[in-house]
Scaffold this motif. Sequence first.
Motif, PDB file in Angstrom:
ATOM      1  N   HIS A  90      15.143  11.264 -12.142  1.00  0.00           N
ATOM      2  CA  HIS A  90      14.163  11.232 -13.229  1.00  0.00           C
ATOM      3  C   HIS A  90      13.002  10.268 -12.999  1.00  0.00           C
ATOM      4  O   HIS A  90      12.122  10.173 -13.847  1.00  0.00           O
ATOM      5  CB  HIS A  90      14.846  10.871 -14.550  1.00  0.00           C
ATOM      6  N   ARG A  91      13.023   9.539 -11.890  1.00  0.00           N
ATOM      7  CA  ARG A  91      11.976   8.555 -11.638  1.00  0.00           C
ATOM      8  C   ARG A  91      11.623   8.499 -10.148  1.00  0.00           C
ATOM      9  O   ARG A  91      12.471   8.718  -9.301  1.00  0.00           O
ATOM     10  CB  ARG A  91      12.423   7.163 -12.080  1.00  0.00           C
ATOM     11  N   VAL A  92      10.368   8.151  -9.901  1.00  0.00           N
ATOM     12  CA  VAL A  92       9.895   7.879  -8.552  1.00  0.00           C
ATOM     13  C   VAL A  92       9.240   6.505  -8.603  1.00  0.00           C
ATOM     14  O   VAL A  92       8.397   6.247  -9.466  1.00  0.00           O
ATOM     15  CB  VAL A  92       8.862   8.927  -8.077  1.00  0.00           C
ATOM     16  N   SER A  93       9.650   5.623  -7.709  1.00  0.00           N
ATOM     17  CA  SER A  93       8.983   4.326  -7.607  1.00  0.00           C
ATOM     18  C   SER A  93       8.295   4.256  -6.248  1.00  0.00           C
ATOM     19  O   SER A  93       8.733   4.886  -5.287  1.00  0.00           O
ATOM     20  CB  SER A  93       9.966   3.178  -7.786  1.00  0.00           C
ATOM     21  N   ALA A  94       7.228   3.490  -6.212  1.00  0.00           N
ATOM     22  CA  ALA A  94       6.462   3.369  -4.969  1.00  0.00           C
ATOM     23  C   ALA A  94       5.621   2.110  -5.005  1.00  0.00           C
ATOM     24  O   ALA A  94       5.347   1.560  -6.074  1.00  0.00           O
ATOM     25  CB  ALA A  94       5.552   4.580  -4.783  1.00  0.00           C
ATOM     26  N   VAL A  95       5.216   1.690  -3.835  1.00  0.00           N
ATOM     27  CA  VAL A  95       4.152   0.710  -3.725  1.00  0.00           C
ATOM     28  C   VAL A  95       2.874   1.535  -3.577  1.00  0.00           C
ATOM     29  O   VAL A  95       2.806   2.423  -2.732  1.00  0.00           O
ATOM     30  CB  VAL A  95       4.349  -0.208  -2.498  1.00  0.00           C
ATOM     31  N   GLU A  96       1.921   1.280  -4.455  1.00  0.00           N
ATOM     32  CA  GLU A  96       0.641   1.975  -4.361  1.00  0.00           C
ATOM     33  C   GLU A  96      -0.380   1.009  -3.780  1.00  0.00           C
ATOM     34  O   GLU A  96      -0.536  -0.106  -4.262  1.00  0.00           O
ATOM     35  CB  GLU A  96       0.187   2.483  -5.722  1.00  0.00           C
ATOM     36  N   ILE A  97      -1.027   1.452  -2.739  1.00  0.00           N
ATOM     37  CA  ILE A  97      -2.037   0.639  -2.072  1.00  0.00           C
ATOM     38  C   ILE A  97      -3.404   1.230  -2.417  1.00  0.00           C
ATOM     39  O   ILE A  97      -3.701   2.371  -2.068  1.00  0.00           O
ATOM     40  CB  ILE A  97      -1.807   0.609  -0.555  1.00  0.00           C
ATOM     41  N   ALA A  98      -4.183   0.452  -3.135  1.00  0.00           N
ATOM     42  CA  ALA A  98      -5.517   0.884  -3.563  1.00  0.00           C
ATOM     43  C   ALA A  98      -6.564   0.242  -2.670  1.00  0.00           C
ATOM     44  O   ALA A  98      -6.418  -0.903  -2.250  1.00  0.00           O
ATOM     45  CB  ALA A  98      -5.748   0.486  -5.008  1.00  0.00           C
ATOM     46  N   HIS A  99      -7.603   0.999  -2.395  1.00  0.00           N
ATOM     47  CA  HIS A  99      -8.727   0.437  -1.650  1.00  0.00           C
ATOM     48  C   HIS A  99     -10.022   1.014  -2.191  1.00  0.00           C
ATOM     49  O   HIS A  99     -10.063   2.129  -2.712  1.00  0.00           O
ATOM     50  CB  HIS A  99      -8.581   0.666  -0.137  1.00  0.00           C
ATOM     51  N   TRP A 100     -11.070   0.195  -2.108  1.00  0.00           N
ATOM     52  CA  TRP A 100     -12.377   0.569  -2.614  1.00  0.00           C
ATOM     53  C   TRP A 100     -13.430  -0.300  -1.958  1.00  0.00           C
ATOM     54  O   TRP A 100     -13.129  -1.309  -1.329  1.00  0.00           O
ATOM     55  CB  TRP A 100     -12.425   0.461  -4.137  1.00  0.00           C
ATOM     56  N   GLN A 101     -14.657   0.100  -2.141  1.00  0.00           N
ATOM     57  CA  GLN A 101     -15.788  -0.639  -1.593  1.00  0.00           C
ATOM     58  C   GLN A 101     -16.429  -1.429  -2.730  1.00  0.00           C
ATOM     59  O   GLN A 101     -16.896  -0.853  -3.706  1.00  0.00           O
ATOM     60  CB  GLN A 101     -16.804   0.339  -0.984  1.00  0.00           C
ATOM     61  N   SER A 102     -16.453  -2.750  -2.594  1.00  0.00           N
ATOM     62  CA  SER A 102     -17.107  -3.595  -3.593  1.00  0.00           C
ATOM     63  C   SER A 102     -18.476  -4.015  -3.068  1.00  0.00           C
ATOM     64  O   SER A 102     -18.831  -3.723  -1.921  1.00  0.00           O
ATOM     65  CB  SER A 102     -16.257  -4.833  -3.890  1.00  0.00           C
ATOM     66  N   LYS A 103     -19.221  -4.739  -3.886  1.00  0.00           N
ATOM     67  CA  LYS A 103     -20.529  -5.241  -3.446  1.00  0.00           C
ATOM     68  C   LYS A 103     -20.385  -6.198  -2.263  1.00  0.00           C
ATOM     69  O   LYS A 103     -21.292  -6.332  -1.459  1.00  0.00           O
ATOM     70  CB  LYS A 103     -21.219  -5.957  -4.609  1.00  0.00           C
ATOM     71  N   ASN A 104     -19.215  -6.846  -2.173  1.00  0.00           N
ATOM     72  CA  ASN A 104     -18.976  -7.817  -1.106  1.00  0.00           C
ATOM     73  C   ASN A 104     -18.176  -7.246   0.061  1.00  0.00           C
ATOM     74  O   ASN A 104     -17.692  -8.005   0.897  1.00  0.00           O
ATOM     75  CB  ASN A 104     -18.247  -9.034  -1.675  1.00  0.00           C
TER      76      ASN A 104
END
Length: 133
Positions: A90-104
Amino acid sequence: MNKIVLLSLINPVQQTIKNTVERFIKAFNAHDSHAMANLVTNNIEWISISNEKVMIETKGKKALIENMDAYFKACPTCQSKLSDIISSSHRVSAVEIAHWQSKNGPKTQQSMSVYEFSNGLISRVYYFPSEQI
């Protein structure tokens, strides 16, 4: 001749819900809130857990679409990928790795997430505090 037989420890239900979470992240990366909404229950809850606080960030499919659209507008380069995925019935767990481009320059962070299911659809998403990596 000796043969080695590998048995999958993941049952079909676990594989199905894991695939649903992967499709949810794929829709997130496409910034397609409606595709995300197709994978959730009508009363979806998006819950943030931070230190001593538990907050419902979003409740309901319409609110999910509105919040995701606003998020994608504010962060047009945001992408996510799953790591360390564990599935139960009934559940899925994960490490989510987010990435994005900031001004810096490029930014990356990770967070634990748990996706809870009801009748094959995501009914709750729990997010724990993010960590810079």
